[in-house]
Every structure is written in structure tokens, then in C-alpha cells.
Design an enzyme around this catalytic site. Structure first.
Site, PDB file in Angstrom:
ATOM      1  N   ASP A  53       3.369  -6.224  18.560  1.00 19.43           N
ATOM      2  CA  ASP A  53       3.257  -5.090  17.940  1.00 19.43           C
ATOM      3  C   ASP A  53       3.461  -3.896  19.411  1.00 19.43           C
ATOM      4  O   ASP A  53       2.620  -3.399  19.517  1.00 19.43           O
ATOM      5  CB  ASP A  53       2.602  -4.140  17.735  1.00 19.43           C
ATOM      6  CG  ASP A  53       2.624  -5.661  15.707  1.00 19.43           C
ATOM      7  OD1 ASP A  53       3.272  -6.295  15.877  1.00 19.43           O
ATOM      8  OD2 ASP A  53       0.748  -4.980  16.070  1.00 19.43           O
ATOM      9  N   ASP A  74       4.708  -3.862  13.880  1.00 18.49           N
ATOM     10  CA  ASP A  74       4.033  -3.316  12.810  1.00 18.49           C
ATOM     11  C   ASP A  74       4.876  -2.567  11.558  1.00 18.49           C
ATOM     12  O   ASP A  74       6.489  -2.197  12.495  1.00 18.49           O
ATOM     13  CB  ASP A  74       2.610  -1.706  12.583  1.00 18.49           C
ATOM     14  CG  ASP A  74       1.339  -2.365  12.931  1.00 18.49           C
ATOM     15  OD1 ASP A  74       1.453  -3.900  12.262  1.00 18.49           O
ATOM     16  OD2 ASP A  74       0.297  -1.908  12.813  1.00 18.49           O
ATOM     17  N   HIS A 126      -4.506   2.218   4.273  1.00 18.96           N
ATOM     18  CA  HIS A 126      -4.945   1.236   5.616  1.00 18.96           C
ATOM     19  C   HIS A 126      -4.539   2.374   6.917  1.00 18.96           C
ATOM     20  O   HIS A 126      -4.867   2.905   7.796  1.00 18.96           O
ATOM     21  CB  HIS A 126      -3.530   0.541   6.161  1.00 18.96           C
ATOM     22  CG  HIS A 126      -3.460  -0.058   7.695  1.00 18.96           C
ATOM     23  ND1 HIS A 126      -4.041  -0.861   8.316  1.00 18.96           N
ATOM     24  CD2 HIS A 126      -2.452  -0.047   8.270  1.00 18.96           C
ATOM     25  CE1 HIS A 126      -3.871  -0.999   9.136  1.00 18.96           C
ATOM     26  NE2 HIS A 126      -2.514  -0.682   9.689  1.00 18.96           N
ATOM     27  N   LYS A 160       5.503  -6.771  10.107  1.00 19.88           N
ATOM     28  CA  LYS A 160       4.665  -6.593   9.068  1.00 19.88           C
ATOM     29  C   LYS A 160       4.205  -5.486   8.156  1.00 19.88           C
ATOM     30  O   LYS A 160       3.901  -4.938   9.034  1.00 19.88           O
ATOM     31  CB  LYS A 160       3.555  -7.499   9.732  1.00 19.88           C
ATOM     32  CG  LYS A 160       3.168  -7.105  11.080  1.00 19.88           C
ATOM     33  CD  LYS A 160       2.476  -8.012  12.289  1.00 19.88           C
ATOM     34  CE  LYS A 160       1.891  -7.454  13.297  1.00 19.88           C
ATOM     35  NZ  LYS A 160       0.742  -5.853  13.224  1.00 19.88           N
ATOM     36  N   HIS A 174       5.490  -0.246   8.691  1.00 15.20           N
ATOM     37  CA  HIS A 174       4.574   0.856   7.420  1.00 15.20           C
ATOM     38  C   HIS A 174       6.059   1.079   7.086  1.00 15.20           C
ATOM     39  O   HIS A 174       6.214   2.569   7.406  1.00 15.20           O
ATOM     40  CB  HIS A 174       3.788   0.845   8.004  1.00 15.20           C
ATOM     41  CG  HIS A 174       2.514   0.151   8.489  1.00 15.20           C
ATOM     42  ND1 HIS A 174       1.600  -1.146   8.137  1.00 15.20           N
ATOM     43  CD2 HIS A 174       1.452   0.696   9.589  1.00 15.20           C
ATOM     44  CE1 HIS A 174       1.340  -1.647   8.254  1.00 15.20           C
ATOM     45  NE2 HIS A 174       0.864  -0.915   9.212  1.00 15.20           N
ATOM     46  N   CYS A 189      -4.348  -6.858  16.576  1.00 17.57           N
ATOM     47  CA  CYS A 189      -3.541  -7.643  16.374  1.00 17.57           C
ATOM     48  C   CYS A 189      -3.597  -8.996  17.170  1.00 17.57           C
ATOM     49  O   CYS A 189      -2.687  -9.940  16.921  1.00 17.57           O
ATOM     50  CB  CYS A 189      -1.912  -6.688  16.457  1.00 17.57           C
ATOM     51  SG  CYS A 189      -2.240  -5.907  14.774  1.00 17.57           S
TER      52      CYS A 189
END
Length: 191
Positions: free
Chosen positions: A9, A57, A65, A104, A59, A146
Site C-alpha cells: 500500500d 487499497d 470502512h 484489496k 476501494h 496493513c
């Protein structure tokens, strides 16, 4: 036996100026970049990795979240939204010689790189095993979130796991220390 480096990340939103910035993120990006350049150049003193991968990440709509009133435990400001500059790798980490990137958290919270998938849908553990990897080094952002989750899942999956703390940035000293204690207790080597 094969060793992999997992870069966790190292994205704009997690570095200085990002929506969920971690102090030292840009420096970590540059330091990892230096290691990757030595690795890709080969020769004396180059890190001995058979493969290097990254997590992101990624999203779209991760539900609770994201929050406009985050508690910074289970909810966070909007970050790493697909299609934004915040989701991109930090420019200090360019170019990236990654064999694969694992995305993810599209529609849920996701901390561990082992929750990530390639664009074709393959998970990190299976991808590593297919390449004979049994040893994993983990670095990136953030040590206490993470990186911690990725290292713990790596050890649970049976990989000999080491966290390279000099190539990590943590959110806070207390939570970083607690994460290191937890990882050590799970058999993760701290280097």
C-alpha cells in the site's frame, strides 16, 4: 526455496498530502524504490528476491470502512478510491518492477494483502505458492495496520515471514510497538 518481497500500500493517500497520510510515507516510498532499483539491476549487494509484488487499497464503495466522522479504528476518511490520484502508487516508487499487483477492499474493509486479488482474480497465497515462494519479506504502509495484517496472514499461510521495519512507516509509536509485539508472537521475524 524462493523469496518474495511484498510492498504494501505505498499509495498517495497514505503518504504526506494524502487523505490518510502517515508521517514518513514518502521517505519509505523512496527507500523501497532504491531497494527495487538495486534488485532489478542485480549484481553485488542486490537483494536476493525471486519475485517482487505489491498490494493496493482499491476501494469502490467499502461501506462503513469510509466515514465523514471516522473513529480511526474501524472507520476512516475516504481513501484510495478507484480512479483517483490518491489510489495511485506514490511517485517516489516509480518505476515499479512488480511482477503482480494485488487489489484489496473494493466493497469492504481489507487490510491484509492476502485479501487482495490480481485483475484475473488470483489470491496472493496461491500466486506465491505457484512460483515456489516459501519466504516472504514485507514492507510498506502502515506498520500497525496493513503491513501487520499482511505479515500475520503470511505467517498463518505457512510462509517464513520477515518485516523490514526500516522500509515501513507506522501511524503511531504505541500502535506500531503493539503490532511488532503481536507479529513477533506469531513467529514473524522483525528485521
Amino acid at each position: 526455496m524462493a523469496r518474495a518481497l511484498i510492498v504494501v500500500d505505498v499509495q498517495n493517500d497514505f503518504c504526506e498530502g494524502g487523505s490518510l497520510a502517515v508521517a514518513g510515507g514518502a521517505r519509505v516510498a523512496a527507500d523501497i524504490n532504491e531497494v527495487l532499483h538495486r534488485w532489478s539491476a542485480g549484481g553485488a549487494g542486490a537483494p536476493a528476491y525471486d519475485v517482487v509484488v505489491a498490494t493496493k487499497d482499491h476501494h469502490v464503495d467499502p461501506g462503513d470502512h469510509w466515514s465523514f466522522k471516522p473513529d480511526y479504528a474501524d472507520s476512516w476518511p475516504v481513501h484510495c478510491k478507484v480512479g483517483t490520484e490518491g489510489a495511485a502508487f506514490h511517485p517516489n516508487l516509480d518505476p515499479q518492477p512488480f511482477a503482480e499487483v494485488f487489489f484489496k477492499g473494493a466493497h469492504e474493509a481489507a487490510y491484509s494483502g492476502f485479501e487482495g486479488r490480481t485483475q484475473s482474480g488470483e489470491g496472493l497465497a496461491d500466486w506465491l505458492r505457484r512460483r515456489g515462494v516459501d519466504e516472504v519479506d514485507v514492507c510498506g504502509i502502515a506498520t500497525d495496520h496493513c503491513v501487520r495484517a499482511t505479515a500475520l496472514d503470511s505467517a498463518r499461510a505457512g510462509f517464513d515471514t520477515r518485516v523490514l521495519t526500516a522500509l515501513c512507516a507506522g501511524v503511531a509509536p504505541e500502535t506500531t510497538a503493539a503490532a511488532i509485539t503481536e507479529m513477533t508472537g506469531a513467529g514473524v521475524e522483525i528485521a
